[in-house]
Motif scaffolding. Structure first.
Motif, PDB file in Angstrom:
ATOM      1  N   ALA A 275       0.829  -1.204   0.000  1.00 11.35           N
ATOM      2  CA  ALA A 275       0.000   0.000   0.000  1.00 11.35           C
ATOM      3  C   ALA A 275       0.865   1.256   0.000  1.00 11.35           C
ATOM      4  CB  ALA A 275      -0.933  -0.005   1.209  1.00 11.35           C
ATOM      5  N   ARG A 276       1.942   1.231   0.781  1.00 11.02           N
ATOM      6  CA  ARG A 276       2.849   2.379   0.823  1.00 11.02           C
ATOM      7  C   ARG A 276       3.516   2.590  -0.545  1.00 11.02           C
ATOM      8  NH1 ARG A 276       5.620   5.661   4.597  1.00 11.02           N
ATOM      9  NH2 ARG A 276       6.608   7.243   3.285  1.00 11.02           N
ATOM     10  N   GLU A 277       3.841   1.497  -1.233  1.00 12.50           N
ATOM     11  CA  GLU A 277       4.441   1.611  -2.568  1.00 12.50           C
ATOM     12  C   GLU A 277       3.519   2.381  -3.523  1.00 12.50           C
ATOM     13  OE1 GLU A 277       5.349  -2.264  -4.009  1.00 12.50           O
ATOM     14  OE2 GLU A 277       6.833  -2.690  -2.446  1.00 12.50           O
ATOM     15  N   LEU A 278       2.229   2.091  -3.459  1.00 11.91           N
ATOM     16  CA  LEU A 278       1.289   2.777  -4.349  1.00 11.91           C
ATOM     17  C   LEU A 278       1.210   4.266  -4.024  1.00 11.91           C
ATOM     18  CD1 LEU A 278      -1.673   0.253  -4.722  1.00 11.91           C
ATOM     19  CD2 LEU A 278       0.058   0.845  -6.426  1.00 11.91           C
ATOM     20  N   LEU A 279       1.207   4.614  -2.744  1.00 16.28           N
ATOM     21  CA  LEU A 279       1.168   6.029  -2.379  1.00 16.28           C
ATOM     22  C   LEU A 279       2.467   6.731  -2.771  1.00 16.28           C
ATOM     23  CD1 LEU A 279      -0.629   5.899   1.091  1.00 16.28           C
ATOM     24  CD2 LEU A 279      -1.528   6.803  -1.052  1.00 16.28           C
ATOM     25  N   ASP A 280       3.597   6.065  -2.568  1.00 23.25           N
ATOM     26  CA  ASP A 280       4.877   6.659  -2.957  1.00 23.25           C
ATOM     27  C   ASP A 280       4.966   6.854  -4.467  1.00 23.25           C
ATOM     28  OD1 ASP A 280       5.667   6.725  -0.349  1.00 23.25           O
ATOM     29  OD2 ASP A 280       6.890   4.903  -0.445  1.00 23.25           O
ATOM     30  N   LEU A 281       4.317   5.946  -5.212  1.00 23.97           N
ATOM     31  CA  LEU A 281       4.374   5.996  -6.673  1.00 23.97           C
ATOM     32  C   LEU A 281       3.756   7.271  -7.228  1.00 23.97           C
ATOM     33  CD1 LEU A 281       5.210   4.309  -9.165  1.00 23.97           C
ATOM     34  CD2 LEU A 281       2.925   3.281  -9.120  1.00 23.97           C
ATOM     35  N   VAL A 282       2.808   7.847  -6.491  1.00 29.00           N
ATOM     36  CA  VAL A 282       2.117   9.060  -6.955  1.00 29.00           C
ATOM     37  C   VAL A 282       2.388  10.244  -6.031  1.00 29.00           C
ATOM     38  CG1 VAL A 282       0.290   7.841  -8.189  1.00 29.00           C
ATOM     39  CG2 VAL A 282       0.030   8.264  -5.744  1.00 29.00           C
ATOM     40  N   ASP A 283       3.496  10.169  -5.268  1.00 25.67           N
ATOM     41  CA  ASP A 283       3.835  11.238  -4.317  1.00 25.67           C
ATOM     42  C   ASP A 283       2.663  11.518  -3.382  1.00 25.67           C
ATOM     43  OD1 ASP A 283       6.390  11.585  -5.468  1.00 25.67           O
ATOM     44  OD2 ASP A 283       5.554  12.915  -7.005  1.00 25.67           O
ATOM     45  N   GLY A 284       2.095  10.444  -2.868  1.00 26.35           N
ATOM     46  CA  GLY A 284       0.889  10.570  -2.046  1.00 26.35           C
ATOM     47  C   GLY A 284       1.146  10.584  -0.553  1.00 26.35           C
ATOM     48  N   ALA A 285       2.272  11.123  -0.118  1.00 27.26           N
ATOM     49  CA  ALA A 285       2.580  11.143   1.314  1.00 27.26           C
ATOM     50  C   ALA A 285       1.530  11.910   2.117  1.00 27.26           C
ATOM     51  CB  ALA A 285       3.963  11.757   1.547  1.00 27.26           C
ATOM     52  N   ALA A 286       0.872  12.876   1.478  1.00 24.64           N
ATOM     53  CA  ALA A 286      -0.138  13.667   2.185  1.00 24.64           C
ATOM     54  C   ALA A 286      -1.336  12.827   2.598  1.00 24.64           C
ATOM     55  CB  ALA A 286      -0.610  14.817   1.295  1.00 24.64           C
TER      56      ALA A 286
END
Length: 459
Positions: A275-286
């Motif tokens: 799940a973290r990989e998917l968020l990191d893939l789109v700069d989704g840290a927010a």
């Protein structure tokens, strides 16, 4: 003859069966309702046959129960022929429960209301159909042989409900968007997609309705995170995810962070890393969760909703509501990712199930509504636009509770747009379940939604 036998046994015979006239009305109208079914559909409609038999002897409450069984069976068949993995991702947000949902046989583990909601979200049943079916579900729960009741059913009404179930479930064709999503998900799981297929998918994403973009995001998320996902599947999703992300709503994006928190809470570390990989893939840290409390609060909201829909809810709701109140009170505020779902659930349970109040839970709900800030009150004012709450507002008791809700949130509505919408709601002369159909109110909802989306993107 059977009534004589029953009377000889010392059992009551009054109001056991409906009048012959009502049976004639139903049975004479059933052939017209059944016209939409082809031979194959008729051949497997065993519960409709039982409905006719029960109706012929005057047991309308049993007939309604059989009709509902047929409807749910057909809805499960409809889902199974589409994509059960995608459906389960939409229907069950709890990763711990989701792991046990794999095959069409597992559809029986999803309760009727949640089954209908998820089917509506992916447009296997229409918005209008969902509201009509939700009403039939309510009547099945409160006027059929499924539960003790003193409600009188008519032959004409049963014939109408039969036609509705056939039209909105059994014979409703798939929309093009639903079919396209089904094909894409199948292809993602079946093989590594070539570049031209990825380009076609990107073009398809741009034309998706907002709700379907969110559903597809949930589907791809569910395909990517299992530990047994193959390298081809992972690569497919990695290529598609950044193309879909711009079309996903703020709610769908926040849900990715909420799911990550649930994985952490369940010690499901492999899925959490995916799940973290998917968020990191789109700069989704927010969109990462504020704290692990998000998972606890999300679980409490889900349990409250499920308890409210289950048997013995009047007895079980107060304990679950107390737990939720402790979480909210202990930390002072609701995490950003959960504000919308928190408000929706609190309003939904406060409106009651239409059959009666959970008296010991009601003061807790009032206290929680009393803690709403201006943003939460603004969302609560607009909950009539949500299908589930609008459907509930068809009934008398929820309508009374809606007026009570408005009285509780009035002091919190300080914004100009909120006060204007409140005035429009109070001036509306129809029933609250029809509010969303008023053109002026729809315009105000659209303006508010656009403004909030722009504000979120600016941040």
């Amino acid at each position: 003859m059977m009534l004589n036998v029953i009377e000889l046994c010392g059992l009551p015979t009054d109001a056991v069966v409906v009048a012959i006239r009502e049976r004639q009305v139903l049975l004479s109208n059933m052939p017209f309702a059944l016209e939409g079914l082809d031979e194959t559909q008729r051949a497997r409609a065993a519960y409709i046959a039982r409905m006719m038999l029960a109706a012929s002897v005057g047991l309308f409450d049993a007939a309604l129960n059989y009709l509902w069984n047929e409807t749910i069976n057909e809805l499960r068949t409809r889902i199974a022929s589409f994509d059960v993995a995608y459906f389960f991702e939409i229907a069950e947000q709890d990763p711990a429960r989701r792991k046990d949902l794999r095959t069409p046989d597992d559809l029986e583990k999803i309760d009727d209301q949640k089954l209908m909601q998820a089917a509506n979200r992916i447009q296997l049943i229409s918005d209008v159909g969902f509201r009509q079916l939700d009403h039939i579900r309510y009547m099945r729960n409160n006027a059929s042989a499924a539960h003790p009741n003193q409600v009188t059913l008519t032959g004409l009404k049963l014939a109408e409900w039969l036609e509705t179930c056939i039209r909105e479930v059994i014979t409703l064709p798939h929309t093009n968007v639903v079919a396209d999503i089904g094909r894409l998900l199948h292809n993602v799981k079946a093989q590594r997609l070539p570049a031209d297929e990825l380009d076609k998918a990107a073009a398809f994403f741009d034309g998706l309705p907002d709700a379907q973009a969110d559903n597809l995001a949930a589907g791809l998320f569910g395909i990517y995170t299992p530990p047994d996902a193959t390298p081809d599947v992972l690569d497919n999703v990695r290529q598609l995810w950044p193309k879909l992300w711009p079309n996903a709503s703020e709610t769908a994006r926040n849900e990715c962070g909420v799911k990550l928190a649930r994985f952490r809470a369940n010690a499901d570390n492999d899925r959490a890393e995916r799940a973290r990989e998917l968020l990191d893939l789109v700069d989704g840290a927010a969109y990462l969760p504020e704290t692990e409390r998000t998972a606890e609060l999300a679980k409490a909201l889900r349990e409250l909703h499920d308890t409210h829909e289950a048997m013995n809810n009047f007895y079980n709701e107060p304990a679950v509501a107390n737990r939720l109140a402790e979480l909210v009170g202990r930390y002072g505020s609701v995490p950003t990712q959960l504000v919308e779902s928190y408000v929706n659930v609190i309003v939904y349970v406060f409106l009651t199930n239409g059959h009666g109040e959970a008296h010991f839970a009601d003061p807790i709900y009032k206290d929680l509504i009393g803690l709403f800030d201006t943003e939460q009150a603004s969302l609560a004012l607009r909950t009539f636009a949500h299908d589930l709450i609008s459907s509930r507002l068809q009934f008398d008791l929820p309508r009374k509770k809606w007026i009570e809700l408005l009285d509780l949130i009035v002091p919190k509505l300080t914004g100009r747009r909120d006060r204007a919408l409140l005035e429009s709601v109070l001036r509306f002369t129809g029933t609250p379940d029809q509010l969303v159909k008023d053109s002026d109110i729809r315009r105000q909802l659209a303006q508010w939604s656009t403004r909030n989306i722009q504000g979120a993107r600016a941040k």
